[in-house]
Scaffold this motif. Structure first.
Motif, PDB file in Angstrom:
ATOM      1  N   HIS A  74       0.964  -1.293   0.031  1.00 34.73           N
ATOM      2  CA  HIS A  74      -0.060  -0.066  -0.025  1.00 34.73           C
ATOM      3  C   HIS A  74       0.996   1.288   0.048  1.00 34.73           C
ATOM      4  O   HIS A  74       0.384   2.168  -0.466  1.00 34.73           O
ATOM      5  N   LYS A  75       2.133   1.163   0.538  1.00 34.29           N
ATOM      6  CA  LYS A  75       2.937   2.349   0.621  1.00 34.29           C
ATOM      7  C   LYS A  75       3.733   2.371  -0.815  1.00 34.29           C
ATOM      8  O   LYS A  75       3.848   3.604  -1.226  1.00 34.29           O
ATOM      9  N   ILE A  76       4.110   1.325  -1.212  1.00 36.50           N
ATOM     10  CA  ILE A  76       5.096   1.481  -2.500  1.00 36.50           C
ATOM     11  C   ILE A  76       4.449   1.009  -3.802  1.00 36.50           C
ATOM     12  O   ILE A  76       4.591   1.603  -4.773  1.00 36.50           O
ATOM     13  N   GLY A  77       3.598  -0.023  -3.817  1.00 36.90           N
ATOM     14  CA  GLY A  77       2.769  -0.696  -4.777  1.00 36.90           C
ATOM     15  C   GLY A  77       3.550  -1.456  -5.725  1.00 36.90           C
ATOM     16  O   GLY A  77       3.315  -1.641  -7.033  1.00 36.90           O
ATOM     17  N   ARG A  78       4.450  -2.241  -5.284  1.00 35.07           N
ATOM     18  CA  ARG A  78       5.345  -3.309  -6.008  1.00 35.07           C
ATOM     19  C   ARG A  78       4.369  -4.561  -6.273  1.00 35.07           C
ATOM     20  O   ARG A  78       3.890  -5.087  -5.398  1.00 35.07           O
ATOM     21  N   THR A  79       4.600  -5.212  -7.327  1.00 34.60           N
ATOM     22  CA  THR A  79       3.980  -6.163  -7.644  1.00 34.60           C
ATOM     23  C   THR A  79       4.464  -7.562  -7.088  1.00 34.60           C
ATOM     24  O   THR A  79       3.693  -8.496  -6.495  1.00 34.60           O
ATOM     25  N   ILE A 100       2.547 -10.953  -4.760  1.00 33.71           N
ATOM     26  CA  ILE A 100       2.930 -12.254  -4.808  1.00 33.71           C
ATOM     27  C   ILE A 100       3.273 -12.812  -3.223  1.00 33.71           C
ATOM     28  O   ILE A 100       2.910 -13.811  -3.103  1.00 33.71           O
ATOM     29  N   LEU A 101       3.979 -11.949  -2.866  1.00 33.84           N
ATOM     30  CA  LEU A 101       4.377 -12.550  -1.494  1.00 33.84           C
ATOM     31  C   LEU A 101       3.180 -12.486  -0.370  1.00 33.84           C
ATOM     32  O   LEU A 101       3.015 -13.611   0.137  1.00 33.84           O
ATOM     33  N   ILE A 102       2.198 -11.492  -0.500  1.00 29.80           N
ATOM     34  CA  ILE A 102       0.899 -11.540   0.324  1.00 29.80           C
ATOM     35  C   ILE A 102       0.123 -12.859  -0.133  1.00 29.80           C
ATOM     36  O   ILE A 102      -0.303 -13.541   0.788  1.00 29.80           O
ATOM     37  N   PHE A 103      -0.050 -13.286  -1.359  1.00 28.61           N
ATOM     38  CA  PHE A 103      -0.770 -14.386  -1.658  1.00 28.61           C
ATOM     39  C   PHE A 103      -0.074 -15.768  -1.269  1.00 28.61           C
ATOM     40  O   PHE A 103      -0.704 -16.564  -0.497  1.00 28.61           O
ATOM     41  N   PHE A 104       1.359 -15.624  -1.625  1.00 29.02           N
ATOM     42  CA  PHE A 104       1.991 -16.870  -0.860  1.00 29.02           C
ATOM     43  C   PHE A 104       1.967 -16.826   0.525  1.00 29.02           C
ATOM     44  O   PHE A 104       1.490 -18.174   0.951  1.00 29.02           O
ATOM     45  N   PHE A 105       2.264 -15.821   1.329  1.00 28.92           N
ATOM     46  CA  PHE A 105       2.082 -16.233   2.754  1.00 28.92           C
ATOM     47  C   PHE A 105       0.826 -16.268   3.254  1.00 28.92           C
ATOM     48  O   PHE A 105       0.399 -17.094   4.148  1.00 28.92           O
ATOM     49  N   GLY A 106      -0.213 -15.807   2.575  1.00 33.87           N
ATOM     50  CA  GLY A 106      -1.570 -15.959   3.101  1.00 33.87           C
ATOM     51  C   GLY A 106      -2.039 -17.396   2.790  1.00 33.87           C
ATOM     52  O   GLY A 106      -2.846 -18.030   3.470  1.00 33.87           O
ATOM     53  N   LEU A 107      -1.480 -17.960   1.497  1.00 38.46           N
ATOM     54  CA  LEU A 107      -1.876 -19.271   1.424  1.00 38.46           C
ATOM     55  C   LEU A 107      -1.177 -20.382   2.211  1.00 38.46           C
ATOM     56  O   LEU A 107      -1.863 -21.158   2.631  1.00 38.46           O
ATOM     57  N   LEU A 108      -0.028 -20.098   2.784  1.00 39.31           N
ATOM     58  CA  LEU A 108       0.681 -20.656   3.896  1.00 39.31           C
ATOM     59  C   LEU A 108      -0.067 -20.618   5.276  1.00 39.31           C
ATOM     60  O   LEU A 108      -0.194 -21.705   5.944  1.00 39.31           O
ATOM     61  N   ILE A 109      -0.670 -19.607   5.342  1.00 39.73           N
ATOM     62  CA  ILE A 109      -1.375 -19.304   6.767  1.00 39.73           C
ATOM     63  C   ILE A 109      -2.690 -20.216   6.626  1.00 39.73           C
ATOM     64  O   ILE A 109      -3.043 -20.924   7.387  1.00 39.73           O
ATOM     65  N   ASP A 110      -3.363 -20.036   5.465  1.00 40.08           N
ATOM     66  CA  ASP A 110      -4.527 -20.913   5.401  1.00 40.08           C
ATOM     67  C   ASP A 110      -4.260 -22.390   5.140  1.00 40.08           C
ATOM     68  O   ASP A 110      -4.941 -23.253   6.066  1.00 40.08           O
ATOM     69  N   LEU A 111      -3.231 -22.956   4.694  1.00 41.27           N
ATOM     70  CA  LEU A 111      -2.587 -24.373   4.602  1.00 41.27           C
ATOM     71  C   LEU A 111      -2.492 -24.708   6.094  1.00 41.27           C
ATOM     72  O   LEU A 111      -2.820 -25.978   6.498  1.00 41.27           O
ATOM     73  N   HIS A 112      -1.628 -23.925   6.912  1.00 40.74           N
ATOM     74  CA  HIS A 112      -1.235 -24.380   7.974  1.00 40.74           C
ATOM     75  C   HIS A 112      -2.357 -24.301   9.114  1.00 40.74           C
ATOM     76  O   HIS A 112      -2.708 -25.260   9.705  1.00 40.74           O
ATOM     77  N   ASN A 113      -3.517 -23.512   9.052  1.00 41.43           N
ATOM     78  CA  ASN A 113      -4.486 -23.614   9.804  1.00 41.43           C
ATOM     79  C   ASN A 113      -5.469 -24.781   9.575  1.00 41.43           C
ATOM     80  O   ASN A 113      -5.831 -25.300  10.342  1.00 41.43           O
ATOM     81  N   THR A 114      -5.525 -25.223   7.937  1.00 38.92           N
ATOM     82  CA  THR A 114      -6.536 -26.110   7.822  1.00 38.92           C
ATOM     83  C   THR A 114      -5.761 -27.557   8.180  1.00 38.92           C
ATOM     84  O   THR A 114      -6.531 -28.284   8.732  1.00 38.92           O
TER      85      THR A 114
END
Length: 131
Positions: free
Chosen positions: A77-82, A86-100
């Motif tokens: 949100h501050k810089i706007g890099r693509t 990708i990292l937000i999606f990846f770590f969010g997926l890891l959080i979901d996988l870990h909790n599941t």
């Protein structure tokens, strides 16, 4: 059982250190260097965090993945890099996988134990083991 139980806690301690690094970086990069230091001090002095820091239950992994995700969300949100998306999606997926996996594991064990107890009770009734 492990001969040296502290060896398995080293990984949890590593997760805790990475959490401290990302909490510090979030405060330093987006607010003020003093905010990073104070954030780490506050996080490190809370009893729930201290209790969960080296437990082998996945709490420290959840906290670490959340801290990394929060850092990259704010940075995007501050810089706007693509790369951050990708990292937000990846770590969010890891959080979901870990909790599941964490929750399914406990439910599957409960189901297996429930089925086992019902089958053993049925077996005892049909074969008159107790009489």
């Amino acid at each position: 059982m492990l001969r040296y139980p502290w060896k398995i806690r080293i990984l949890m301690f590593l997760y805790t250190i990475i959490t401290f690094v990302y909490v510090y970086r979030t405060g330093r990069d987006f607010f003020h260097p003093l905010a990073g230091v104070l954030s780490v001090m506050i996080l490190g002095s809370t009893l729930p965090f201290l209790n969960c820091a080296v437990q082998v239950r996945g709490y420290s992994l959840s906290i670490m993945l959340s801290a990394i995700s929060i850092y990259h969300i704010i940075r995007y949100h501050k810089i706007g890099r693509t790369k951050d998306i990708i990292l937000i999606f990846f770590f969010g997926l890891l959080i979901d996988l870990h909790n599941t996996i964490k929750y399914l594991r406990s439910y599957i064990i409960d189901d297996i134990m429930g089925i086992f107890s019902r089958v053993s009770m049925f077996y005892q009734q049909t074969n008159n083991i107790w009489s």
